[in-house]
Design a protein around this motif. Structure first.
Motif, PDB file in Angstrom:
ATOM      1  N   SER A   1       4.772  -5.016  -1.389  1.00  0.00           N
ATOM      2  CA  SER A   1       6.209  -5.145  -1.149  1.00  0.00           C
ATOM      3  C   SER A   1       6.984  -4.024  -1.841  1.00  0.00           C
ATOM      4  CB  SER A   1       6.698  -6.508  -1.636  1.00  0.00           C
ATOM      5  OG  SER A   1       6.543  -6.637  -3.043  1.00  0.00           O
ATOM      6  N   GLN A   2       6.488  -3.540  -2.972  1.00  0.00           N
ATOM      7  CA  GLN A   2       7.150  -2.423  -3.654  1.00  0.00           C
ATOM      8  C   GLN A   2       7.120  -1.165  -2.789  1.00  0.00           C
ATOM      9  OE1 GLN A   2       4.929  -2.177  -7.358  1.00  0.00           O
ATOM     10  NE2 GLN A   2       6.398  -3.501  -8.421  1.00  0.00           N
ATOM     11  N   ILE A   3       5.972  -0.904  -2.171  1.00  0.00           N
ATOM     12  CA  ILE A   3       5.856   0.272  -1.312  1.00  0.00           C
ATOM     13  C   ILE A   3       6.755   0.133  -0.096  1.00  0.00           C
ATOM     14  CG2 ILE A   3       4.263   1.623   0.098  1.00  0.00           C
ATOM     15  CD1 ILE A   3       2.039   0.825  -1.822  1.00  0.00           C
ATOM     16  N   THR A   4       6.736  -1.045   0.522  1.00  0.00           N
ATOM     17  CA  THR A   4       7.563  -1.275   1.707  1.00  0.00           C
ATOM     18  C   THR A   4       9.037  -1.125   1.387  1.00  0.00           C
ATOM     19  OG1 THR A   4       5.920  -2.778   2.667  1.00  0.00           O
ATOM     20  CG2 THR A   4       8.188  -2.968   3.463  1.00  0.00           C
ATOM     21  N   LEU A   5       9.487  -1.721   0.293  1.00  0.00           N
ATOM     22  CA  LEU A   5      10.895  -1.633  -0.083  1.00  0.00           C
ATOM     23  C   LEU A   5      11.288  -0.200  -0.432  1.00  0.00           C
ATOM     24  CD1 LEU A   5      13.428  -3.359  -0.510  1.00  0.00           C
ATOM     25  CD2 LEU A   5      12.765  -3.611  -2.905  1.00  0.00           C
ATOM     26  N   THR A   6      10.398   0.521  -1.094  1.00  0.00           N
ATOM     27  CA  THR A   6      10.668   1.920  -1.428  1.00  0.00           C
ATOM     28  C   THR A   6      10.850   2.761  -0.173  1.00  0.00           C
ATOM     29  OG1 THR A   6       9.408   1.760  -3.496  1.00  0.00           O
ATOM     30  CG2 THR A   6       9.774   3.959  -2.599  1.00  0.00           C
ATOM     31  N   ILE A   7       9.958   2.572   0.802  1.00  0.00           N
ATOM     32  CA  ILE A   7      10.052   3.328   2.050  1.00  0.00           C
ATOM     33  C   ILE A   7      11.351   3.015   2.773  1.00  0.00           C
ATOM     34  CG2 ILE A   7       9.033   3.611   4.345  1.00  0.00           C
ATOM     35  CD1 ILE A   7       6.290   3.173   3.075  1.00  0.00           C
ATOM     36  N   VAL A   8      11.676   1.728   2.885  1.00  0.00           N
ATOM     37  CA  VAL A   8      12.879   1.312   3.597  1.00  0.00           C
ATOM     38  C   VAL A   8      14.131   1.884   2.938  1.00  0.00           C
ATOM     39  CG1 VAL A   8      14.335  -0.692   4.033  1.00  0.00           C
ATOM     40  CG2 VAL A   8      11.926  -0.780   4.633  1.00  0.00           C
TER      41      VAL A   8
ATOM     42  N   ILE B   1       9.741  -0.238   8.940  1.00  0.00           N
ATOM     43  CA  ILE B   1       8.562  -0.896   8.361  1.00  0.00           C
ATOM     44  C   ILE B   1       7.367  -0.753   9.285  1.00  0.00           C
ATOM     45  CG2 ILE B   1       7.608  -3.137   7.712  1.00  0.00           C
ATOM     46  CD1 ILE B   1      10.421  -3.912   6.781  1.00  0.00           C
ATOM     47  N   LEU B   2       7.581  -0.963  10.584  1.00  0.00           N
ATOM     48  CA  LEU B   2       6.479  -0.868  11.539  1.00  0.00           C
ATOM     49  C   LEU B   2       5.974   0.568  11.660  1.00  0.00           C
ATOM     50  CD1 LEU B   2       7.803  -3.264  14.337  1.00  0.00           C
ATOM     51  CD2 LEU B   2       5.987  -3.697  12.679  1.00  0.00           C
ATOM     52  N   THR B   3       6.882   1.541  11.624  1.00  0.00           N
ATOM     53  CA  THR B   3       6.457   2.941  11.677  1.00  0.00           C
ATOM     54  C   THR B   3       5.640   3.308  10.445  1.00  0.00           C
ATOM     55  OG1 THR B   3       8.419   3.534  12.956  1.00  0.00           O
ATOM     56  CG2 THR B   3       7.227   5.323  11.892  1.00  0.00           C
ATOM     57  N   ALA B   4       6.102   2.874   9.270  1.00  0.00           N
ATOM     58  CA  ALA B   4       5.353   3.142   8.037  1.00  0.00           C
ATOM     59  C   ALA B   4       3.988   2.470   8.078  1.00  0.00           C
ATOM     60  CB  ALA B   4       6.149   2.651   6.830  1.00  0.00           C
ATOM     61  N   ALA B   5       3.946   1.231   8.591  1.00  0.00           N
ATOM     62  CA  ALA B   5       2.666   0.536   8.705  1.00  0.00           C
ATOM     63  C   ALA B   5       1.750   1.238   9.693  1.00  0.00           C
ATOM     64  CB  ALA B   5       2.897  -0.914   9.137  1.00  0.00           C
ATOM     65  N   GLY B   6       2.343   1.756  10.770  1.00  0.00           N
ATOM     66  CA  GLY B   6       1.533   2.493  11.740  1.00  0.00           C
ATOM     67  C   GLY B   6       0.930   3.750  11.146  1.00  0.00           C
ATOM     68  N   LEU B   7       1.715   4.482  10.359  1.00  0.00           N
ATOM     69  CA  LEU B   7       1.189   5.682   9.701  1.00  0.00           C
ATOM     70  C   LEU B   7       0.101   5.311   8.699  1.00  0.00           C
ATOM     71  CD1 LEU B   7       4.501   7.683   9.088  1.00  0.00           C
ATOM     72  CD2 LEU B   7       2.767   8.091  10.841  1.00  0.00           C
TER      73      LEU B   7
ATOM     74  N   ILE C   1       2.498   9.038   0.972  1.00  0.00           N
ATOM     75  CA  ILE C   1       3.674   8.192   1.135  1.00  0.00           C
ATOM     76  C   ILE C   1       4.960   9.015   1.110  1.00  0.00           C
ATOM     77  CG2 ILE C   1       3.807   7.700  -1.348  1.00  0.00           C
ATOM     78  CD1 ILE C   1       4.795   4.909  -0.600  1.00  0.00           C
ATOM     79  N   ASN C   2       5.026  10.056   0.280  1.00  0.00           N
ATOM     80  CA  ASN C   2       6.244  10.864   0.218  1.00  0.00           C
ATOM     81  C   ASN C   2       6.483  11.601   1.535  1.00  0.00           C
ATOM     82  OD1 ASN C   2       6.726  10.130  -2.470  1.00  0.00           O
ATOM     83  ND2 ASN C   2       5.514  11.827  -3.262  1.00  0.00           N
ATOM     84  N   ASN C   3       5.426  12.177   2.089  1.00  0.00           N
ATOM     85  CA  ASN C   3       5.561  12.874   3.362  1.00  0.00           C
ATOM     86  C   ASN C   3       5.860  11.898   4.492  1.00  0.00           C
ATOM     87  OD1 ASN C   3       5.065  15.322   2.119  1.00  0.00           O
ATOM     88  ND2 ASN C   3       2.879  15.313   2.574  1.00  0.00           N
ATOM     89  N   ALA C   4       5.321  10.686   4.402  1.00  0.00           N
ATOM     90  CA  ALA C   4       5.621   9.675   5.421  1.00  0.00           C
ATOM     91  C   ALA C   4       7.103   9.308   5.390  1.00  0.00           C
ATOM     92  CB  ALA C   4       4.762   8.434   5.192  1.00  0.00           C
TER      93      ALA C   4
END
Length: 300
Positions: A97-104, A230-236, A160-163
């Motif tokens: 959840s930390q990674i997901t929230l950071t990306i969002v 979230i779905l795009t990050a999960a796809g990557l 993750i940074n490039n994503a």
């Protein structure tokens, strides 16, 4: 209590603070009357709290391995079972959840303001500036977001940074279009002309008057886009171009669990449930905000 409520709902507020607090009070009340918006807000709040307190919530380390406990089914000891390396899936989902929230948050912070400013400039000045900026925007909009993100991540390298950078690059055009459309509706309004007559520069007009008026629509669109982010990050992550092992990113966890999907279903299913739940939360909250912040709805 009654006097405070009357002060907040006053038809003629005596200060900007009173007006802003009154508007916030009305918005909150309307949101609370929308069950789906409340459900979405609870899910989003749970995501935030889970990400903040993950070290205290998770019973195990997200990267600690125990091969003697590999592929255990859900039980009282491991609520979501364990993966192929004996790692506790529940703990990995919590830390994920930390990674997901950071990306969002980072995508929203990068993409939304960029699109907001580009759209406002394009709509306010018009002419060749509008044609150039909207031409670039249309080029980005003509390509699928996931494919475009894949191209950028492939060029920048996995991680993750490039994503985050790649997703932000693909997300800003929609915000620019919304901001431009909003700006076109009031760029020749009387209050804008009054600011010009007082000597206000284009930069001042855009920053002080145009951008604040576009904020409501932007908040709605950003909230609704969170599920797509979230779905795009999960796809990557699923194809190995997002967060790299051993980080507990939900998409990467699903990718590793697909090998065991028939016999050890929980390895891929549990992070999949997390993605679905959080995506629904943002969609419900976004729909509620749209109903509340839409000026046409506000008169009902």
């Amino acid at each position: 209590m009654a006097s405070t409520r009357a002060w907040l709902l006053a038809d003629s507020p005596t200060s900007r603070l009173q007006a802003n607090l009154g508007r916030l009070y009305r918005i909150t009340g309307m949101l609370l009357r929308n069950p789906l918006a409340v459900v979405g807000a609870v899910i989003v709040l749970a995501l935030i709290l889970t990400a903040i307190f993950a070290p205290w919530i998770a019973p195990y380390s997200p990267i600690g391995q125990s091969l003697s406990e590999r592929l255990l089914p859900p039980s009282a000891e491991h609520w979501m079972g364990t993966d192929e390396l004996g790692r506790d899936i529940y703990s990995r989902v919590i830390y994920g959840s930390q990674i997901t929230l950071t990306i969002v948050l980072l995508v929203a912070i990068i993409a939304a303001p960029a699109g907001l400013v580009i759209g406002a400039i394009s709509g306010y000045f018009g002419g060749w500036i509008d044609r150039v900026l909207m031409g670039v925007t249309d080029i980005f909009l003509s390509m699928p977001k996931l494919i475009l993100a894949l191209a950028f991540v492939a060029a920048l390298g996995p991680g993750i940074n490039n994503a985050i950078i790649a997703i932000a690059i693909t997300a800003w055009p929609a915000y620019a279009r919304i901001s431009r459309a909003e700006t076109l509706t009031f760029r020749n309004a009387e209050f804008i002309d009054a600011v010009r007559l007082q000597g206000g520069s284009p930069a001042r007009i855009i920053v002080r008057h145009v951008l604040p008026l576009c904020t409501s629509s932007m908040i709605i669109r950003v909230t609704l886009d969170m599920a797509g982010i979230i779905l795009t990050a999960a796809g990557l992550g699923f194809i190995g171009l997002g967060a790299q092992p051993p980080l507990p990113e939900w998409g990467a966890m699903i990718s590793r669990g697909r090998t065991f999907i028939l016999d050890q279903w929980w390895v891929a299913t549990m992070p999949g449930f997390a993605i679905i739940l959080v995506s629904l939360g943002f969609c419900f909250l976004g729909d509620g905000l749209r109903d509340v912040l839409d000026p046409k709805q506000g008169e009902k």
